[in-house]
Design a protein around this motif. Structure first.
Motif, PDB file in Angstrom:
ATOM      1  N   TYR A  81     -41.956  -2.404  11.225  1.00 50.46           N
ATOM      2  CA  TYR A  81     -41.632  -3.767  10.797  1.00 50.46           C
ATOM      3  C   TYR A  81     -42.373  -4.839  11.578  1.00 50.46           C
TER       4      TYR A  81
ATOM      5  N   HIS B 293     -30.839  -6.238   8.966  1.00 53.41           N
ATOM      6  CA  HIS B 293     -31.532  -6.835  10.112  1.00 53.41           C
ATOM      7  C   HIS B 293     -30.595  -7.902  10.663  1.00 53.41           C
TER       8      HIS B 293
ATOM      9  N   HIS C 119     -30.705  -5.331   3.604  1.00 51.25           N
ATOM     10  CA  HIS C 119     -31.929  -5.046   2.861  1.00 51.25           C
ATOM     11  C   HIS C 119     -31.764  -3.762   2.053  1.00 51.25           C
TER      12      HIS C 119
ATOM     13  N   HIS D  99     -30.588  -0.892   4.872  1.00 50.74           N
ATOM     14  CA  HIS D  99     -30.448  -1.275   6.281  1.00 50.74           C
ATOM     15  C   HIS D  99     -30.137  -2.752   6.394  1.00 50.74           C
TER      16      HIS D  99
HETATM   17 CO   LIG Z   1     -35.786  -4.555   5.966  1.00 50.90          CO
END
Ligand SMILES: [Co+2]
Ligand SMILES: [Co+2]
Lengths: 697, 697
Positions: free
Chosen positions: A399, A452, A619, A450
């Motif tokens: 990322y 963040h 996400h 997921h």
């Molecule tokens: Co993401």
């Protein structure tokens, strides 16, 4: 003017100011000095981190208020070393005095994983017989082990191995060609790497095996796009220039711009740190925030199958947002007139390292700052805004996080974060479905759900350190339609709830009440509104922590349990998941939950408090995110409310301003800072005359 | 090239295309023709609106699909006229045939208030003896009536007067000098104006009188700032130029840019209308949205005292966002290379009117589009994004709304709205407190709490008109920590709930689940993910309607009761609070609630549906907002999810791109579209060499 520039270049582009501001990061020479002092007494250690131990707040506030009559805080290095047998030493080196002032063996912890730590694992894994064996099972011959790659992650916490052995989990991939994205070819097994022994000590192998993906590569780099038909050719350049120079000034690392003043720090962990943020309110320099940073993050993945529960990286506490920061490039990462600052770190061997252009400072046009037209006569004022952006970009394995701290002329501070880079991916068995825990973003490629979650640490200083935090909810008035107090049913107001004590000083997000939080100085009322001077936290991307109460993430990432925690200020409390985050079990929870438990009834009313705000996105990947994600932005605003007695940006030169009496007299108004370069798109390139173009009618 | 430009200028800058696209707004000559045709039969009317009656969707879809073999829809004018005794006529004039095809007297309704309607009231009020008397009570002598101003508002609904008499309420103010902001001097009484009789028929006088404010003026126009010490002088210009021209093209009013195609319409009510939005996906032109507009808004105020409950303007349905639109200026409202479109309307007398530069089209740099660095070798690709902005600004009495429709290269459509202008204010009695229903933003000036609620109408066309809407909630997996299905407690997924029927097809906002809504084509699955191709509505500023159920606003603004309503497509359903909004009682509710009540069990599954999204902000004023508000932005995103099979912007030329094999071979990568004009801020003005600057290392 030229001399001033040369001085700035000499002293600040290098990061080697003659006279350090106490908030300045350690320079390369200071790092070298700290290492030398440590080495005198402890020669058998390697270095995990050498960074500024920031001055005690009380000392620093005194010095800031009156630098002539108060001692300048010493330069102190915060040192983390690792000795034989993964022994961890936490030390403090007083650079002013030239001596070690603290040196402690800290048991049962693991300091963060550095880039050097990460780089080793792939080399070791490729040679490991058991890894080679597993690759063979998936169809990769031993002769192709150079095509096997791994992203080493911190292990989270694995109770089989505990916290005393320094570990990484190796997320395995394959590249048919060195230029192919490995994320299209995830391998299904997960070796565990022991940093002490420099070897693979275990491999987690799933019950169901997932063979190597057979889909063709999908790549986004220029060579690949050229092969696929090339780039689009219909994008004409946009140039952004500041021929008269920038509007900001730097004194060392203290930026002044449009009434703002802020010291720009940087450390290996949080990345950019903004300190002593003040706003010059018509000559009165008013403190706003003492310190502001991204203090922690966690990225929990939502697939319940073992060992994916271990995927929940604390990118700041476990790797360091500063350590992973990119060296930025003119015109690539930022456009226009740019000032860069470098970042200095230590390496394992104790040598100072520099990341060039780690921080970018630049201005951008911000569109309409304010506008109003009188419908009677079309008299009008329109003023364009400007913003000042302090940014860095860091790469956390797959990322990218682009972090933009933005100052606005109207007193607003904005934190924008853009997510880009590549999805973490996992292998799929033939016939396997990715859902509901993930999405097949490309044939055979499962990108797991997921979150963040970022933790923003706000040490407010709203006209002084004694502040109080209120939860603010848009609330309907009491009484039904037709009642005496609400006859028409239209009444509503801002309901404020004080966060009173450490144990009750938490707040979750409520979108339906447009919930915000105000950091207020209740000792100082706005002259007009008689309400406390305040800054309001406006944040709308505030998901709940989805791993359940009692889960590993819930235990380790205490900061993510609530949108807001408020604590009493404490110099030692900078890291909401603990000082050393890797391999913490969460039993007991480090950081925020521990601090709260230590002082549950501590009052938060009208005292020096810190607000911790957890925000982010959940996400659910989709094919659009692959093979590289278009940047997804997220914004948090800090807005002055009842802080100023009027719009603080009214003296920004307008683009145009006319008054009713000018209109009545047939006079045109004032043409201000409009650039003369704006053009009609299809006008053959000539600008229309200013008199034709400007004005609001 | 020059010829092409001249043609474009000739045919499109004037709005007088030789060949009209069926979605083009009526031109001035078409308006004149429509008026002439009406006048032949109905001479004793004045004109409220003459605008395009958009073609029936079915006819238009046929024509768009195959213009050669299907009839081009006729040009039809939608005409609203007002005759003697406030009689309202709704007519349709077929311009292709040159005849009236519908002419109906519509009872009990009031068409919207035009700018001309508004302009009259102040003149009448100044001469009205009862208004003069009230001014006298507040200390304004009759000789100073030229210093009295009023903002005429629609009356909302007042049961004392009903709907049959055409009314406005006059919010009264005073200006010590013609250039002083009247909002500092609100008067406490509220005359009611009858448009038929052109006179004041009633004055609402509060029980407690509030004398004229005695505070000194506070102004923001240039003349005032110059007197107050002048403008700041430390802001250096930022120039934005496109020396090679813009990247968009226009064919009539159809814009093409970066794979997007969209027709840009405009009407007196909604302002900008975007139609037939498609995305060229590698040669396959895919429909995305059939039509998109801001369809309505309401701004309810939260003060329960009579008559403030009447303050809840429907700025689009009661005044018209097009009618109130600003004429924009190069370098003021937008910078860079701009294309403008004019807007044509009718006036009361039936004459065509043009607002020059009503719509602005321009590109902006959009920062990093995507970036990834391989931590092993620093090979890297970084690509900058661009956005295409279609905007207009309208002035609703005191407030300004800046509306930006933004196309992104990655398939995202963004609607950004900036609020600026001036707060609506009310007088205060000595000793009166503004709270809790308002804030004293300046001495003696009470700005009431209010909401700005916008209704976005989305006629989706996701690979065709048959679409289905799902509510999507981030949801924890079933099973407690340690259970078989959720052993680690970390499982989470996107829970999708279909909106099934008209009566159940509503959804409220839930910030805690990061709720979004997906418009999906369930007949077409993404090749990789096997999920329906979709566009996701991501909207985070979604307050509840705060006026209570049963209140006047709740009844009149049915669209604001839920964040999302979904309805079956119907050509006649464009206006969610009804076609004629002023003085509707809400009993029964017009628009959305009526349509739903007419077909409660109508299926929304896999059919032609429209999504109505209400979003906005709850505004608790503060002194920073006065005397002119710094622009407050708000964003709604429409994001492709499972629509594309990969990132659709990979072929945007990168700023820089290198591969691992290039790095290994010591070669530099590709330097792409980086402008050569970016400079170091303190480098004496020279750009560093490209080879020094670019790259990601
Ligand atoms: Co993401
Ligand atoms: Co407002």
């Amino acid at each position: 003017m030229v001399l001033e520039r040369l001085q700035q270049m000499a002293s600040h582009l290098t990061g080697q100011a003659a006279e350090h501001h106490p908030f300045d990061p350690l320079t390369t020479s200071e790092i070298a000095t700290a290492v030398e002092i440590v080495r005198r007494e402890y020669n058998n250690v390697h270095f995990n981190a050498v960074s500024l131990e920031e001055p005690k707040k009380a000392d620093m506030m005194r010095w800031v208020a009156d630098p002539e009559h108060n001692a300048k805080p010493h330069r102190i290095a915060d040192v983390v070393c690792i000795g034989r047998g993964s022994k961890v030493f936490d030390g403090l080196v007083d650079l002013t005095q030239g001596r070690i002032v603290k040196w402690e063996l800290t048991e049962g912890v693991q300091p963060l994983i550095t880039m050097e730590d990460l780089q080793i694992v792939e080399t070791v894994a490729r040679k490991d017989p058991k890894v080679i064996e597993q690759c063979g099972i998936l169809g990769i011959p031993a002769s192709d082990m150079h095509k096997v790659y791994c992203d080493p992650w911190t292990i989270g916490y694995d109770e089989r191995f505990g916290s005393s052995v320094r570990l990484q989990q190796a997320l395995m991939y394959y590249r048919p060609h060195p230029d192919d994205s490995q994320y299209t070819y995830p391998l299904d097994f997960c070796p565990i790497f022991d940093a002490d022994q420099q070897k693979i000590i275990h491999i987690d192998i799933p019950k169901t095996r997932r063979p190597l993906n057979t889909a063709p590569p999908i790549n986004y780099h220029a060579e690949a796009i050229k092969k696929e038909g090339g780039f689009r050719n219909d994008l004409k350049p946009i140039n952004i220039t500041q021929p008269e120079g920038v509007s900001f000034k730097l004194d060392g690392r203290t930026l002044t711009w449009q009434n703002w003043s802020v010291h720009i720090g940087f450390n290996y962990r949080e990345g950019i740190v903004l300190s002593n943020i003040t706003f010059n309110d018509k000559g009165n320099v008013r403190p706003v925030f003492w310190r502001m940073s991204l203090a922690e993050m966690v990225v929990p993945y939502g697939n319940p199958e073992h060992p994916h529960q271990r995927k929940h990286a604390f990118d700041l506490g476990e790797y360091g947002g500063g350590y992973m920061t990119n060296s930025l490039s003119l015109g690539c990462d930022c456009k226009g007139a740019i000032h860069y600052m470098d970042a200095a770190f230590v390496n394992k061997a104790g040598e100072p390292q520099t990341i060039k252009n780690a921080i970018c400072l630049h201005e951008e046009d911000a569109g309409i700052l304010f506008k109003h037209t009188d419908f009677r006569d079309d008299s009008c004022t329109v003023t364009r805004g400007r913003k000042m952006i302090i940014s860095h970009v860091f790469t956390a394995a797959n990322y990218e996080y682009c972090v933009y701290w933005i100052l606005h002329q109207d007193g607003v501070i904005q934190l924008e974060i853009k997510l880009t880079g590549i999805l973490n991916t996992y292998a799929m068995a033939p016939g396997e479905e990715a859902g509901p825990w993930g999405t097949e973003v490309y044939p055979g490629v499962n990108a797991h759900n997921h979150q963040h979650l970022f933790c923003l640490r706000l040490d407010s200083n709203i006209d002084g350190p004694e502040n109080t935090v209120f939860q603010v909810d848009a609330t309907r008035g009491e009484g039904e339609v037709g009642s005496e107090q609400n006859p028409y049913g239209n009444a509503f107001y801002a309901k404020k709830t004080m966060l009173e004590t450490m144990s009750t000083g938490t707040s979750d997000y409520d979108g339906s009440t447009s919930r915000t939080w105000e950091m207020s100085n209740t000792n100082k009322l706005n002259a007009h509104s008689k309400k406390p001077v305040s800054y309001k936290l406006v944040s709308r991307e505030v998901p709940s922590l989805l791993p359940k109460e009692g889960s590993l993430v819930w235990k380790r990432a205490g900061f993510a349990r609530h949108a807001v925690h408020v604590t009493r200020y404490n110099d030692a409390q900078l890291h909401p998941a603990g000082r050393h985050v890797p391999q913490t079990s969460g039993s007991p929870s480090q950081g925020l939950p521990a601090w709260i438990a230590a002082d549950p009834s501590g009052s938060l009313d009208n005292t020096d408090v810190v607000l911790w705000h957890t925000f982010g996105v959940t996400h659910f990947p989709s094919p659009e995110d692959y093979p590289v994600m278009p940047a997804e932005p997220m914004t948090v605003l800090l807005r002055p409310r009842n802080f100023f007695t009027s719009n603080p940006a009214m003296d920004v030169p307008p683009s145009y301003s006319s008054t009713p009496s000018q209109v009545a007299a047939g006079k045109s108004g004032i043409r201000g800072v409009v650039d003369s370069l704006s053009r009609l798109a299809f006008g053959g390139g000539q600008a229309k005359k200013a008199s034709d173009d400007c004005g609001c009618k």
